[in-house]
Structure formats: C-alpha cells, structure tokens
Design a protein around this motif. Structure first.
Motif, mmCIF file in Angstrom:
data_model
loop_
_atom_site.group_PDB
_atom_site.id
_atom_site.type_symbol
_atom_site.label_atom_id
_atom_site.label_comp_id
_atom_site.label_asym_id
_atom_site.label_seq_id
_atom_site.Cartn_x
_atom_site.Cartn_y
_atom_site.Cartn_z
ATOM 1 N N SER A 1 9.883 8.436 -2.301
ATOM 2 C CA SER A 1 10.253 9.379 -3.352
ATOM 3 C C SER A 1 9.740 10.773 -3.022
ATOM 4 C CB SER A 1 9.679 8.947 -4.700
ATOM 5 O OG SER A 1 9.874 9.963 -5.688
ATOM 6 N N PRO A 2 10.553 11.803 -3.267
ATOM 7 C CA PRO A 2 10.018 13.157 -3.213
ATOM 8 C C PRO A 2 9.054 13.369 -4.375
ATOM 9 C CG PRO A 2 12.247 13.174 -4.089
ATOM 10 C CD PRO A 2 11.968 11.779 -3.640
ATOM 11 N N VAL A 3 8.149 14.308 -4.231
ATOM 12 C CA VAL A 3 7.176 14.645 -5.286
ATOM 13 C C VAL A 3 7.112 16.164 -5.384
ATOM 14 C CG1 VAL A 3 4.779 14.478 -6.060
ATOM 15 C CG2 VAL A 3 5.820 12.579 -4.796
ATOM 16 N N GLY A 4 7.491 16.710 -6.514
ATOM 17 C CA GLY A 4 7.477 18.162 -6.659
ATOM 18 C C GLY A 4 7.940 18.612 -8.023
ATOM 19 N N TYR A 5 8.476 19.828 -8.086
ATOM 20 C CA TYR A 5 8.928 20.420 -9.350
ATOM 21 C C TYR A 5 10.418 20.725 -9.260
ATOM 22 C CZ TYR A 5 3.922 21.172 -10.058
ATOM 23 O OH TYR A 5 2.565 20.996 -10.196
ATOM 24 N N ARG A 6 11.165 20.300 -10.260
ATOM 25 C CA ARG A 6 12.603 20.512 -10.259
ATOM 26 C C ARG A 6 12.953 21.995 -10.229
ATOM 27 N NH1 ARG A 6 14.442 17.599 -15.510
ATOM 28 N NH2 ARG A 6 12.621 16.334 -14.967
ATOM 29 N N ASN A 7 14.084 22.296 -9.634
ATOM 30 C CA ASN A 7 14.610 23.662 -9.601
ATOM 31 C C ASN A 7 15.332 23.925 -10.913
ATOM 32 O OD1 ASN A 7 15.984 26.058 -9.171
ATOM 33 N ND2 ASN A 7 16.516 25.583 -7.056
ATOM 34 N N PRO A 8 14.808 24.808 -11.770
ATOM 35 C CA PRO A 8 15.431 25.030 -13.081
ATOM 36 C C PRO A 8 16.789 25.691 -13.001
ATOM 37 C CG PRO A 8 13.717 26.657 -12.686
ATOM 38 C CD PRO A 8 13.638 25.676 -11.558
ATOM 39 N N LYS B 1 8.961 20.000 -1.428
ATOM 40 C CA LYS B 1 8.336 18.847 -2.076
ATOM 41 C C LYS B 1 7.433 18.112 -1.088
ATOM 42 C CE LYS B 1 12.170 18.021 -1.170
ATOM 43 N NZ LYS B 1 12.988 18.644 -0.077
ATOM 44 N N TYR B 2 6.580 17.222 -1.613
ATOM 45 C CA TYR B 2 5.850 16.267 -0.786
ATOM 46 C C TYR B 2 6.547 14.917 -0.915
ATOM 47 C CZ TYR B 2 2.042 19.682 -0.347
ATOM 48 O OH TYR B 2 1.299 20.801 -0.061
ATOM 49 N N TRP B 3 5.938 13.868 -0.325
ATOM 50 C CA TRP B 3 6.610 12.569 -0.318
ATOM 51 C C TRP B 3 5.639 11.435 -0.652
ATOM 52 C CZ3 TRP B 3 11.766 11.958 0.041
ATOM 53 C CH2 TRP B 3 12.510 13.071 0.449
ATOM 54 N N LEU B 4 6.090 10.537 -1.505
ATOM 55 C CA LEU B 4 5.394 9.288 -1.781
ATOM 56 C C LEU B 4 6.069 8.194 -0.967
ATOM 57 C CD1 LEU B 4 3.510 7.394 -3.460
ATOM 58 C CD2 LEU B 4 5.358 7.277 -5.157
ATOM 59 N N CYS B 5 5.283 7.469 -0.193
ATOM 60 C CA CYS B 5 5.844 6.371 0.599
ATOM 61 C C CYS B 5 4.908 5.170 0.509
ATOM 62 C CB CYS B 5 6.064 6.788 2.044
ATOM 63 S SG CYS B 5 4.554 7.252 2.940
ATOM 64 N N GLY B 6 5.393 4.039 0.963
ATOM 65 C CA GLY B 6 4.576 2.834 0.929
ATOM 66 C C GLY B 6 5.228 1.725 1.728
ATOM 67 N N CYS B 7 4.524 0.629 1.870
ATOM 68 C CA CYS B 7 5.050 -0.509 2.620
ATOM 69 C C CYS B 7 4.487 -1.793 2.035
ATOM 70 C CB CYS B 7 4.698 -0.402 4.099
ATOM 71 S SG CYS B 7 2.914 -0.330 4.425
ATOM 72 N N THR B 8 5.105 -2.898 2.417
ATOM 73 C CA THR B 8 4.628 -4.209 1.988
ATOM 74 C C THR B 8 4.899 -5.211 3.101
ATOM 75 O OG1 THR B 8 4.628 -5.788 0.143
ATOM 76 C CG2 THR B 8 6.776 -4.943 0.860
ATOM 77 N N ARG C 1 0.835 -1.195 0.000
ATOM 78 C CA ARG C 1 0.000 0.000 0.000
ATOM 79 C C ARG C 1 0.873 1.249 0.000
ATOM 80 N NH1 ARG C 1 -0.721 1.662 5.526
ATOM 81 N NH2 ARG C 1 0.229 0.169 6.971
ATOM 82 N N PHE C 2 0.314 2.337 -0.541
ATOM 83 C CA PHE C 2 1.058 3.581 -0.707
ATOM 84 C C PHE C 2 0.274 4.760 -0.147
ATOM 85 C CE2 PHE C 2 2.575 0.690 -3.946
ATOM 86 C CZ PHE C 2 3.945 0.858 -3.898
ATOM 87 N N LEU C 3 1.005 5.870 0.034
ATOM 88 C CA LEU C 3 0.417 7.078 0.607
ATOM 89 C C LEU C 3 1.187 8.293 0.102
ATOM 90 C CD1 LEU C 3 -1.413 8.503 2.806
ATOM 91 C CD2 LEU C 3 0.511 8.129 4.388
ATOM 92 N N LEU C 4 0.465 9.355 -0.282
ATOM 93 C CA LEU C 4 1.083 10.642 -0.581
ATOM 94 C C LEU C 4 1.038 11.485 0.684
ATOM 95 C CD1 LEU C 4 2.282 12.717 -2.604
ATOM 96 C CD2 LEU C 4 -0.074 13.506 -2.982
ATOM 97 N N MET C 5 2.211 11.854 1.199
ATOM 98 C CA MET C 5 2.292 12.679 2.394
ATOM 99 C C MET C 5 2.381 14.141 1.979
ATOM 100 S SD MET C 5 4.878 10.438 4.792
ATOM 101 C CE MET C 5 4.654 11.569 6.151
ATOM 102 N N ARG C 6 1.379 14.923 2.355
ATOM 103 C CA ARG C 6 1.317 16.327 1.946
ATOM 104 C C ARG C 6 2.023 17.220 2.979
ATOM 105 N NH1 ARG C 6 -4.556 17.338 -0.917
ATOM 106 N NH2 ARG C 6 -4.921 15.215 -1.651
#
Length: 266
Positions: free
Chosen positions: A139-146, A75-82, A54-59
C-alpha cells in the motif's frame, strides 16, 4: 492488538477510503516513528493461523521508476510478507495489514490496497524475502491530492452488498436480519460490511450464532482476513471481549464454497 487504540481503529473504519492520487507532502519522521512502533507490535502479535507474517514501512518512493498500479504523487510504502507453507497465511497477513491500514487512517494518512500491478522486486529486497516467504499486498502511505481525484478513484466508489449476501444467523442458510441483532449489534455488522475489497467482490461470509461469530472466506482469503480484523475491532470497541479459535464444527448448512477461517468467541 493494543486495546488502547480500539476506538481509534474503529472510528477509522468509516472514514478510510482507497486513495490513488497523492500530493506533494511526504509523511513526517515523527509519524513514521509511530507507524514503525505499531508495525513492531503487529509483527509480534500472535495469530490463530500461526503464520510468520511481518511488515515494513519503506521510507522511500520509487514509483516513478517502476510500475505501480496507477498510483501518482509522493508517498512511502507499506509492504509485508508471509510464509508459503501455511494454507491460511494470506488471511493472517490481511488481518494484520488491515489493522495497520486503519492505524494509518487514524494518523490522518491515506492508503490503497494493491494486490498486483506493482514491481515486486522493490519490496522483496527491502524485506530480505526468503524462498519460503511471499508478498501478498502492498500500500502507498501519504496524503491525498486535494486537487486531483483521478479517474480510477472515481470509478472505484465504495459499494457494499445487502446483509443477506454476507451475513447469516445460526447457520449457513438463514440470512442475518436486524431483528436478530441481540448480541452482535447492527453497528458491529456494519463495521464488517464496509471492509475494503478487491474489485468490490466482498468474498467472505460471517455466521453469528449465540455469542460466537464464525468467519468464512467465500472465494478470497484476503477478504476473509480483512473481515476478521473489522469484526475483532468492532467487537472490542463495543465491549464484547473475545478471542479467535478454530472450531471443528462451527455451524451447520455451510456451502462447500465457503472456506472456514476462524471464530471470534465472546
């Protein structure tokens, strides 16, 4: 997997790259809602390994407080477990997580697989992790720094093996070549070839035999699971409808170092 998104996920394979330097912009709530819905569908998706993944987006972002693998910016974070008690659950986890990662790329978001160098407790609490579950990757979730590429990203450019290292035809001793791409096309094989891989190990193999593709982990269950995700998406994108099965004897001449995962049966 939502078949309506097959093309979008396939297109994301070629454009997604690992990003460690993020800018100031935070993911908008409406995009987070779309991610939550996709994750909900992935959490319900059955897998051939019968894992409890299962997975979760941490805001929220807590990386300025704890240790997070040279990841900078907002950024936010995508995490999960099994589950711990399933030998192949890591492959199931990575198969599903890669689908989420590609969906993030489809939405215009950046990410980066992290298998370590992060503070696990930040995620175990949010996931309500039980004693029978384990973290695998985040994984981080966001927008790259140009304006800031970063030395880590610079030295981790995407490099991939030639076909004869990872792809085989009919058995485990005959390398796959372009003249043998009669059913599984070059585009499908290239989609698998460009999986994200920790330290560029590319520790998986695929044997193409008739209308079946047999996937093995060659030192990394993570790489094997991600290869399964790319293979499934690419096949469906090109109209090769199939399903995953675990066969008793998938093919011959398999080295002992290859661990059989599953076969995509078309």
């Amino acid at each position: 997997m939502d078949s309506g998104l097959t093309k979008e996920l396939y297109d994301a394979i070629s454009k997604r790259m690992s990003v460690r330097e993020y800018g100031d912009e935070i993911v908008k709530p409406e995009l987070c809602d779309k991610i939550d819905q996709f994750i909900e569908n992935i959490n319900k998706e059955e897998d051939i390994f019968k894992s409890k993944t299962r997975f979760l987006l941490m805001r929220e972002d807590f990386s300025r407080i704890w240790t997070f693998g040279f990841i900078g910016g907002n950024k936010y974070w995508l995490c999960g477990c099994t589950n711990k008690d399933n030998e192949l659950s890591v492959a199931a986890f990575c198969l599903k997580m890669e689908k989420i990662i590609l969906f993030l790329s489809h939405l215009g978001l950046d990410s980066c697989w992290l298998g370590g160098t992060y503070t696990a407790s930040c995620f175990t609490k949010a996931l309500n992790l039980t004693e029978n579950e384990k973290l695998v990757c985040v994984s981080p979730v966001g927008y790259r720094n140009p304006n800031k590429k970063g030395l880590i990203s610079y030295f981790m450019k995407r490099k991939r093996n030639d076909w004869d290292k990872n792809f085989f035809y009919e058995n485990g001793s005959q390398p796959m070549t372009e003249d043998k791409c009669t059913f599984f096309t070059k585009d499908i094989i290239e989609a698998v070839r460009w999986i994200p891989s920790g330290m560029n190990r590319q520790a998986y193999t695929v044997v193409f035999k008739d209308k079946n593709a047999h996937v093995f982990a060659n030192g990394s269950l993570c790489d094997g699971g991600i290869a399964m995700a790319h293979l499934e998406i690419a096949c469906l994108n090109f109209g090769l409808n199939g399903h995953w099965e675990r066969l008793d004897n998938p093919c011959e001449n398999i080295p002992n170092s290859w661990k059989y995962l599953a076969s995509f049966i078309c």
